[in-house]
Design a protein around this motif. Structure first.
Motif, PDB file in Angstrom:
ATOM      1  N   UNK A 137       0.863  -1.186   0.000  1.00 54.83           N
ATOM      2  CA  UNK A 137       0.000   0.000   0.000  1.00 54.83           C
ATOM      3  C   UNK A 137       0.902   1.240   0.000  1.00 54.83           C
ATOM      4  N   UNK A 138       0.408   2.365  -0.510  1.00 57.20           N
ATOM      5  CA  UNK A 138       1.232   3.583  -0.558  1.00 57.20           C
ATOM      6  C   UNK A 138       1.857   3.957   0.789  1.00 57.20           C
ATOM      7  N   UNK A 139       1.100   3.710   1.895  1.00 55.19           N
ATOM      8  CA  UNK A 139       1.644   4.087   3.208  1.00 55.19           C
ATOM      9  C   UNK A 139       2.914   3.305   3.551  1.00 55.19           C
ATOM     10  N   UNK A 140       3.125   2.182   2.881  1.00 53.10           N
ATOM     11  CA  UNK A 140       4.293   1.363   3.153  1.00 53.10           C
ATOM     12  C   UNK A 140       5.425   1.590   2.146  1.00 53.10           C
ATOM     13  N   UNK A 141       5.272   2.591   1.300  1.00 53.07           N
ATOM     14  CA  UNK A 141       6.296   2.882   0.293  1.00 53.07           C
ATOM     15  C   UNK A 141       7.040   4.168   0.665  1.00 53.07           C
ATOM     16  N   UNK A 142       8.302   4.259   0.230  1.00 49.69           N
ATOM     17  CA  UNK A 142       9.058   5.499   0.441  1.00 49.69           C
ATOM     18  C   UNK A 142       8.598   6.535  -0.589  1.00 49.69           C
ATOM     19  N   UNK A 143       9.045   7.782  -0.404  1.00 42.16           N
ATOM     20  CA  UNK A 143       8.665   8.836  -1.348  1.00 42.16           C
ATOM     21  C   UNK A 143       9.075   8.514  -2.770  1.00 42.16           C
ATOM     22  N   UNK A 144      10.306   8.021  -2.924  1.00 42.08           N
ATOM     23  CA  UNK A 144      10.796   7.692  -4.260  1.00 42.08           C
ATOM     24  C   UNK A 144       9.983   6.569  -4.886  1.00 42.08           C
ATOM     25  N   UNK A 145       9.623   5.596  -4.067  1.00 43.56           N
ATOM     26  CA  UNK A 145       8.826   4.470  -4.580  1.00 43.56           C
ATOM     27  C   UNK A 145       7.426   4.930  -4.977  1.00 43.56           C
ATOM     28  N   UNK A 146       6.873   5.807  -4.159  1.00 42.29           N
ATOM     29  CA  UNK A 146       5.544   6.329  -4.512  1.00 42.29           C
ATOM     30  C   UNK A 146       5.595   7.059  -5.845  1.00 42.29           C
ATOM     31  N   UNK A 147       6.671   7.839  -6.034  1.00 42.03           N
ATOM     32  CA  UNK A 147       6.735   8.598  -7.281  1.00 42.03           C
ATOM     33  C   UNK A 147       6.950   7.672  -8.484  1.00 42.03           C
ATOM     34  N   UNK A 148       7.621   6.550  -8.260  1.00 39.30           N
ATOM     35  CA  UNK A 148       7.762   5.570  -9.351  1.00 39.30           C
ATOM     36  C   UNK A 148       6.394   4.968  -9.707  1.00 39.30           C
ATOM     37  N   UNK A 149       5.609   4.695  -8.692  1.00 34.74           N
ATOM     38  CA  UNK A 149       4.260   4.182  -8.956  1.00 34.74           C
ATOM     39  C   UNK A 149       3.463   5.238  -9.720  1.00 34.74           C
ATOM     40  N   UNK A 150       3.653   6.477  -9.328  1.00 33.32           N
ATOM     41  CA  UNK A 150       2.969   7.583  -9.991  1.00 33.32           C
ATOM     42  C   UNK A 150       3.382   7.682 -11.461  1.00 33.32           C
TER      43      UNK A 150
END
Lengths: 366, 250
Positions: free
Chosen positions: B151-164
């Motif tokens: 889930x997004x809450x378990x991802x780092x900022x960089x990982x979230x932006x990769x998903x984005x």
């Protein structure tokens, strides 16, 4: 497909449980009220349908034995025999009276006649009691706390309970079967009876015979068992329908409010999500579908839970209070399902408007 | 990402703005957030628009993405004027022609990484088993194979932006618009994301327009445009079209 609606709902399980519980409460209320009303209607109808005859004949203007006593002079029996198409007429005594300390029951007796044994059996007893004896229906016995061997007062006389029968049919399942002479004495007129159960000739049409009876025997009304049952049911339905409608309406409003609040708060909390979805290409229809699906899930979960609780609690109620007769019909569950679907549709009106008004450009604001 | 280049030509215009203007308010209180902008961006280009806060950069991006109606002027994406489109047609454009990357990621918290990507395919009517596979593949390509079901809450900022980024790419749009994509990332992950976008632009023939005031990423741009008071400070038209066979590996 990503189950977005389900994910949104299940992300807050406590809210989902409260919402489904609220709808379940509304469904439970509707199901129980409906089953209770249906139970009453069925019971009252059973009395009319139990007769083994083709026609009921009663005093004109007294079609409902719980509201008015039918009194016919014994001469009516011979008058009936003269009507073309009448094969036989069996008298029946029946009147609502106080049984025990505080309960009204339908006191019946089957006097001698061409179908006495058959009529006694049709109303749920094996044989007529002797003088001074009474057979009670199970509901009435439990209600007044009487059992076999006990003495029970009916009006000013005392009777020994010789049997408690769960199959004895009285008005509303509350019946007491007496010897016919005892009954005549209690009713105050040995030269009268209450109803005649008329058997028509093989080639006669019951409805035509009924018309002929009313024409040739003044002061009588003749109804087929189905017509009599319909009259009794109609009386009850007319009395209960307004109460039922109010309870149904209250339950509907409770269910609607619970779903609407749940979906609205969920939608407000997810305003940004809906904005993101709009920005990445969701059409308004697709977003409405997400909202409506959430509403449907809550409504259907509440429906299943409420229906199951309704049936379970209905059984418990019937065990604890036998006179609380509940009849669950699949048509009523369909009706409740339709009501729940309408609830869920109406509940989405405001949330859908809110989703429609979301500006997708908002997602660019940090 | 591989290192294969996509051929581009000077005429392969993906984005064209002409006289684009957005005025908020009216009379004396009117604010010209975007003031008669002209811009042409070609396939394979990575353009960074820089400027101070409040200069109108984000407004310009929302106009380009069809999320805001301009007061005047036109936005052409692949030669089609989107400013005259009705909302239903704009939805189609956002669905198929534009991918958005946001400063605050804007991932749906209730969904896993792969579902955040897959949902875009669902919206485009391309859902089903194939959608999940494609979403997984693109995340694997972006180095997120080990975080597919987080889930997004378990991802780092960089990982979230990769998903984005994966979400922006999944429908193969020609134009990717990124609003401050590095603002919440550290000095390592910020440039990484822009390098990723650059690779996508060069290898897959996409076009990326990034709004940012992060000086760490300037060197990764084909063009840097300075935006201030609703206007470009210098001529935004490229003096030279992007190299026809420019190759950039990541």
């Amino acid at each position: 497909m990503v189950p977005l609606a389900r994910r949104y709902l299940f992300s807050d399980k406590i809210r989902l449980a409260i919402a489904a519980g609220g709808v379940a409460f509304a469904v439970l209320l509707i199901v129980l009220v409906q089953a209770f009303f249906q139970g009453i209607i069925d019971q009252i109808g059973r009395f009319a349908s139990a007769a083994p005859s083709d026609l009921w004949v009663m005093q004109a203007g007294t079609p409902d034995p719980s509201h008015g006593a039918s009194i016919l002079p014994n001469s009516v029996l011979s008058d009936l025999q003269d009507v073309p198409g009448v094969a036989a007429a069996q008298p029946l005594l029946g009147r609502a009276m106080q049984v025990g300390s505080a309960r009204f029951g339908f006191v019946m007796a089957v006097p001698e006649g061409p179908f006495q044994a058959q009529t006694i059996e049709a109303f749920g007893a094996q044989s007529s009691p002797e003088r001074g004896q009474v057979i009670l229906s199970a509901v009435l016995a439990k209600d007044i706390g009487a059992g076999r061997g006990d003495a029970v007062d009916i009006a000013a006389s005392s009777f020994e309970v010789i049997d408690v029968s769960s199959s004895l049919v009285g008005s509303f399942s509350v019946g007491a079967l007496l010897d016919s002479q005892d009954a005549a004495q209690l009713f105050g007129d040995p030269e009268a009876f209450s109803f005649a159960l008329v058997f028509v000739s093989q080639d006669a049409d019951p409805e035509q015979v009924a018309a002929a009876i009313e024409d040739q025997v003044p002061g009588t009304a003749a109804l087929t068992p189905q017509e009599f049952a319909d009259v009794l049911r109609q009386e009850i339905e007319d009395g209960l329908r307004p109460i039922g409608a109010v309870l149904f309406g209250l339950a509907f409003v409770v269910g609607l409010a619970v779903i609407a609040l749940t979906i609205y708060t969920s939608t407000v909390e997810r305003t940004r999500d809906y904005g993101v979805l709009k920005a990445v290409g969701a059409s308004p229809g697709q977003l409405f579908a997400v909202v409506i699906r959430q509403s449907l899930i809550v409504a259907l979960a509440g429906y299943v839970l409420g229906s199951a609780l309704g049936i379970a609690s209905g059984r418990l109620l019937q065990d604890a209070v036998p006179q609380f007769v509940l009849v669950f019909r699949w048509q009523d569950f369909l009706l409740v399902l339709a009501a729940v679907l309408v609830m869920s549709a109406v509940a989405t009106l405001v949330p859908v408007r809110r989703v429609a008004s979301i500006d997708p450009a908002m997602v660019f604001r940090a | 990402m591989g290192a294969q280049a996509v051929k581009t030509s000077a005429d392969d215009i993906v984005l064209e703005l002409r006289g684009l203007t957005k005025v908020f308010g009216s009379g004396a209180a009117a604010v010209r957030a975007v003031d008669g902008i002209d811009l042409t961006v070609r396939r394979g280009e990575l353009v960074i628009i820089m400027g101070p806060s409040g200069s109108g950069k984000t407004t310009l991006l929302t106009l380009i993405g069809g999320l805001l109606k301009p007061t005047s002027g036109t936005v052409h994406i692949n030669g089609i004027d989107i400013t005259a489109m009705k909302e239903s047609a704009l939805t189609q454009v956002r669905r198929h022609n534009v991918g958005f990357i946001f400063q605050s990621y804007n991932l749906l918290e209730s969904l896993s990484a792969v579902e955040n990507v897959e949902v875009v395919l669902d919206l485009a009517g391309r859902g089903g088993r194939g959608a999940a596979v494609k979403a997984e593949q693109i995340l694997v390509d972006l180095g997120m194979g080990h975080r597919l079901h987080f889930k997004p809450r378990d991802l780092s900022g960089g990982e979230k932006q990769r998903v984005s980024v994966a979400r922006a790419m999944i429908n193969d749009p020609d134009l990717m618009l990124a609003d401050e994509p590095t603002a919440n990332l550290d000095s390592k992950h910020g440039p990484e994301i822009v390098l990723l976008l650059r690779a996508v632009a060069k290898e897959l023939g996409r076009t990326a327009v990034i709004v940012s005031h992060d000086v760490r990423i300037q060197e990764l741009a084909d063009r840097i445009l300075w935006f201030e008071d609703g206007r470009f400070k210098d001529n935004p038209e490229p003096a030279v079209a992007p190299a026809e066979e420019k190759t950039t590996g990541v």
